[in-house]
Design an enzyme around this catalytic site. Structure first.
Site, short mmCIF file in Angstrom:
data_model
loop_
_atom_site.label_atom_id
_atom_site.label_comp_id
_atom_site.label_asym_id
_atom_site.label_seq_id
_atom_site.Cartn_x
_atom_site.Cartn_y
_atom_site.Cartn_z
N GLY A 18 0.78 -1.23 0.00
CA GLY A 18 0.00 0.00 0.00
C GLY A 18 0.81 1.28 0.00
N ARG A 46 -14.84 -15.27 -10.01
CA ARG A 46 -14.60 -13.84 -10.16
C ARG A 46 -15.91 -13.04 -10.21
NH1 ARG A 46 -10.10 -12.09 -12.58
NH2 ARG A 46 -10.03 -13.71 -14.15
N MET A 60 -4.19 -6.39 -7.01
CA MET A 60 -3.69 -7.44 -7.90
C MET A 60 -4.78 -8.43 -8.33
SD MET A 60 -0.74 -6.22 -8.22
CE MET A 60 0.37 -7.38 -8.99
N LEU A 88 -10.29 -7.05 -12.77
CA LEU A 88 -11.69 -6.68 -12.59
C LEU A 88 -12.51 -7.11 -13.80
CD1 LEU A 88 -11.04 -3.10 -11.17
CD2 LEU A 88 -11.94 -5.08 -9.89
N ASN A 106 -5.44 3.30 -12.55
CA ASN A 106 -4.51 2.27 -12.11
C ASN A 106 -3.08 2.77 -12.28
OD1 ASN A 106 -3.64 -0.40 -11.35
ND2 ASN A 106 -3.25 -0.85 -13.51
N HIS A 127 0.65 1.14 -13.14
CA HIS A 127 1.27 -0.10 -13.62
C HIS A 127 2.76 0.14 -13.79
CE1 HIS A 127 1.53 -4.02 -15.47
NE2 HIS A 127 2.29 -3.48 -16.41
N THR A 179 -9.81 0.30 -18.46
CA THR A 179 -10.83 -0.23 -19.35
C THR A 179 -10.91 -1.74 -19.10
OG1 THR A 179 -9.19 -0.56 -21.09
CG2 THR A 179 -10.41 1.52 -21.13
N GLU A 192 -9.93 -4.11 -20.79
CA GLU A 192 -8.73 -4.86 -21.20
C GLU A 192 -7.62 -4.61 -20.19
OE1 GLU A 192 -5.98 -5.48 -25.17
OE2 GLU A 192 -7.61 -4.05 -25.21
N LEU A 193 -6.99 -5.69 -19.71
CA LEU A 193 -5.99 -5.59 -18.64
C LEU A 193 -4.82 -4.67 -19.02
CD1 LEU A 193 -4.96 -6.72 -15.87
CD2 LEU A 193 -3.68 -8.40 -17.21
#
Ligand code: GAR
Length: 208
Positions: A12, A65, A90, A93, A107, A109, A141, A143-144
């Site tokens: 965190g 999920r 991690m 979604l 996010n 990354h 979005t 898409e990961l």
């Protein structure tokens, strides 16, 4: 006053940087809750120490999920978020979750997207012989690790770098650009057009 909900899975430190910046810079926003999918996430302790509401939605307690995301959506939604900040969260979604909060999820990354989506970004950058690595803050979005890029910071990959040394160098930049990007969203100074994010005041979105 905007409601921010932060999702974490572990340490965190990005959440901590955002909580500190929000208070120190007097954002027109409050951290409504910090939510973890892991009961033992260390970051929960920091959030509690700052008097922030915390919640756990343990993914292990759900069969799949879809069920997990439904409960996560219910808990997140109960805080009426204007913005959902994924800070080392991690879990992938589901598209239903993303659609429900479309345009309101960001996010961080640890790579220069669109390079190195997914896991082990630092190891892969070193193995590929990259001379440059970095971090990306982007809208989420379905898409990961895709979605409109808000800000990026670059760091050099140095001879002899290991996953640990490179990730530490990148993390230090994460702690700078993630709070900055979230502050921009709170202030409503970003425009998204054809998948491209522009700071309407012309502030640089590339950091070194
Ligand atoms: C950070 O390096 C973040 O970029 C990464 O996890 C770490 C979390 O650290 N996120 C991802 O890999 C997401 N795909 P933190 O818990 O100390 O903020």
């Amino acid at each position: 006053m905007k409601n921010i909900v932060i999702l974490i899975s572990g340490r965190g430190s990005n959440m901590e940087a955002i909580v500190r910046a929000c208070a120190a810079e007097g954002w027109n926003a409050g951290i409504a809750a910090v939510i973890s999918n892991r009961p033992d996430a260390a970051g929960l302790n920091f959030a509690k120490s700052r008097g922030i509401t915390t919640a756990v939605v343990d993914h292990k307690a759900f069969a799949d999920r879809t069920d997990f995301d439904a409960e996560l959506g219910r808990v997140v939604g109960s805080f009426a978020p204007d913005l959902i900040v994924l800070a080392g969260f991690m879990r992938i979604l589901s598209s239903d979750f993303v659609k429900r909060f479309e345009g309101r999820i960001v996010n961080v990354h640890p790579s220069l997207l669109p390079s190195f989506t997914g896991l082990h970004t630092h190891r892969r950058a070193i193995e590929a012989g990259c001379k440059l690595a970095g971090v990306t803050v982007h809208f989420v979005t379905a898409e990961l690790d895709h979605g409109p890029i808000i800000a990026q910071a670059t760091v050099p990959v140095l001879p002899g770098d290991t996953e640990a040394t490179l990730s530490a160098r990148v993390l230090a930049r994460e702690h700078v650009i993630y709070p900055r990007a979230v502050h921009w969203i709170v202030d409503g100074v970003l425009r998204v057009e054809n998948g491209v994010v522009t700071h309407t005041g012309g502030e640089p979105q590339l950091f070194s």
